[in-house]
Design a protein around this motif. Structure first.
Motif, PDB file in Angstrom:
ATOM      1  N   GLY A  89      -5.356 -14.373  -0.081  1.00 49.52           N
ATOM      2  CA  GLY A  89      -4.399 -13.787  -1.017  1.00 49.52           C
ATOM      3  C   GLY A  89      -3.746 -12.518  -0.516  1.00 49.52           C
ATOM      4  O   GLY A  89      -2.669 -12.145  -0.982  1.00 49.52           O
ATOM      5  N   VAL A  90      -4.387 -11.835   0.426  1.00 50.59           N
ATOM      6  CA  VAL A  90      -3.820 -10.584   0.941  1.00 50.59           C
ATOM      7  C   VAL A  90      -3.465 -10.675   2.424  1.00 50.59           C
ATOM      8  O   VAL A  90      -2.985  -9.702   3.003  1.00 50.59           O
ATOM      9  CB  VAL A  90      -4.760  -9.379   0.697  1.00 50.59           C
ATOM     10  CG1 VAL A  90      -4.912  -9.104  -0.785  1.00 50.59           C
ATOM     11  CG2 VAL A  90      -6.106  -9.571   1.362  1.00 50.59           C
ATOM     12  N   LEU A 120       0.962  -5.071   7.514  1.00 49.77           N
ATOM     13  CA  LEU A 120       0.356  -3.771   7.798  1.00 49.77           C
ATOM     14  C   LEU A 120       0.067  -3.629   9.286  1.00 49.77           C
ATOM     15  O   LEU A 120       0.365  -2.596   9.895  1.00 49.77           O
ATOM     16  CB  LEU A 120      -0.926  -3.592   6.977  1.00 49.77           C
ATOM     17  CG  LEU A 120      -1.660  -2.269   7.140  1.00 49.77           C
ATOM     18  CD1 LEU A 120      -0.792  -1.108   6.666  1.00 49.77           C
ATOM     19  CD2 LEU A 120      -2.983  -2.300   6.380  1.00 49.77           C
ATOM     20  N   ARG A 121      -0.488  -4.683   9.912  1.00 49.75           N
ATOM     21  CA  ARG A 121      -0.743  -4.658  11.360  1.00 49.75           C
ATOM     22  C   ARG A 121       0.549  -4.409  12.130  1.00 49.75           C
ATOM     23  O   ARG A 121       0.584  -3.629  13.077  1.00 49.75           O
ATOM     24  CB  ARG A 121      -1.363  -5.978  11.821  1.00 49.75           C
ATOM     25  CG  ARG A 121      -2.836  -6.107  11.558  1.00 49.75           C
ATOM     26  CD  ARG A 121      -3.447  -7.325  12.250  1.00 49.75           C
ATOM     27  NE  ARG A 121      -2.967  -8.591  11.737  1.00 49.75           N
ATOM     28  CZ  ARG A 121      -3.447  -9.214  10.685  1.00 49.75           C
ATOM     29  NH1 ARG A 121      -4.426  -8.681  10.004  1.00 49.75           N
ATOM     30  NH2 ARG A 121      -2.958 -10.377  10.295  1.00 49.75           N
ATOM     31  N   LEU A 140       2.483  -1.002   1.165  1.00 49.36           N
ATOM     32  CA  LEU A 140       1.489  -2.038   1.447  1.00 49.36           C
ATOM     33  C   LEU A 140       0.092  -1.602   1.030  1.00 49.36           C
ATOM     34  O   LEU A 140      -0.681  -2.389   0.475  1.00 49.36           O
ATOM     35  CB  LEU A 140       1.494  -2.394   2.937  1.00 49.36           C
ATOM     36  CG  LEU A 140       2.677  -3.215   3.402  1.00 49.36           C
ATOM     37  CD1 LEU A 140       2.791  -3.186   4.925  1.00 49.36           C
ATOM     38  CD2 LEU A 140       2.562  -4.645   2.899  1.00 49.36           C
ATOM     39  N   LEU A 141      -0.232  -0.344   1.288  1.00 47.72           N
ATOM     40  CA  LEU A 141      -1.551   0.148   0.895  1.00 47.72           C
ATOM     41  C   LEU A 141      -1.702   0.162  -0.622  1.00 47.72           C
ATOM     42  O   LEU A 141      -2.774  -0.176  -1.148  1.00 47.72           O
ATOM     43  CB  LEU A 141      -1.815   1.525   1.500  1.00 47.72           C
ATOM     44  CG  LEU A 141      -1.994   1.531   3.023  1.00 47.72           C
ATOM     45  CD1 LEU A 141      -2.129   2.947   3.541  1.00 47.72           C
ATOM     46  CD2 LEU A 141      -3.194   0.674   3.443  1.00 47.72           C
ATOM     47  N   ASP A 142      -0.656   0.529  -1.338  1.00 40.84           N
ATOM     48  CA  ASP A 142      -0.702   0.464  -2.804  1.00 40.84           C
ATOM     49  C   ASP A 142      -0.893  -0.977  -3.270  1.00 40.84           C
ATOM     50  O   ASP A 142      -1.712  -1.264  -4.143  1.00 40.84           O
ATOM     51  CB  ASP A 142       0.575   1.041  -3.422  1.00 40.84           C
ATOM     52  CG  ASP A 142       0.634   2.552  -3.356  1.00 40.84           C
ATOM     53  OD1 ASP A 142      -0.423   3.195  -3.154  1.00 40.84           O
ATOM     54  OD2 ASP A 142       1.749   3.090  -3.500  1.00 40.84           O
ATOM     55  N   PHE A 143      -0.122  -1.891  -2.694  1.00 35.80           N
ATOM     56  CA  PHE A 143      -0.235  -3.307  -3.031  1.00 35.80           C
ATOM     57  C   PHE A 143      -1.653  -3.811  -2.753  1.00 35.80           C
ATOM     58  O   PHE A 143      -2.261  -4.492  -3.582  1.00 35.80           O
ATOM     59  CB  PHE A 143       0.791  -4.113  -2.225  1.00 35.80           C
ATOM     60  CG  PHE A 143       0.596  -5.598  -2.327  1.00 35.80           C
ATOM     61  CD1 PHE A 143       1.157  -6.301  -3.385  1.00 35.80           C
ATOM     62  CD2 PHE A 143      -0.137  -6.291  -1.372  1.00 35.80           C
ATOM     63  CE1 PHE A 143       0.973  -7.681  -3.489  1.00 35.80           C
ATOM     64  CE2 PHE A 143      -0.327  -7.662  -1.469  1.00 35.80           C
ATOM     65  CZ  PHE A 143       0.231  -8.357  -2.528  1.00 35.80           C
TER      66      PHE A 143
END
Length: 100
Positions: free
Chosen positions: A33-34, A41-42, A72-75
């Protein structure tokens, strides 16, 4: 789990690898899912923190990458919490003794 991201500086690659191991251990198959967000992010971290000899993007593009990383970190934070609850619920039997 995907292989280490090529082109990342060692400290960044190590931190990302640790994060991915924790996600795999906690979520198991729900990790899918992520995975798209982790792949992005990578990519962003590879641009911001390239391996030795790699080239940094121009300052304006660095700001764009930083904004994408923050989003992305928030997501990931929101979605990992929800997936973690789901993974734990799958492992805990309900009151009838059956799995959820």
């Amino acid at each position: 789990m995907p292989p280490p991201a090529p082109g990342l500086s060692e400290p960044t690659a190590s931190l990302l690898s640790t994060l991915e191991r924790h996600i795999e251990r906690e979520l198991g198959p729900l990790r899918e899912g992520v995975e798209p967000a982790l792949a992005e992010l990578r990519e962003c971290l590879g641009a911001l923190y390239p391996a030795a000899g790699g080239r940094h993007p121009p300052p304006a593009q660095q700001e764009e990458y930083r904004a994408r990383v923050a989003g992305l970190l928030d997501f990931l934070e929101d979605n990992l919490e929800a997936l973690q609850r789901a993974a734990r619920a799958r492992r805990l039997p309900d009151a009838s003794g059956r799995g959820v």
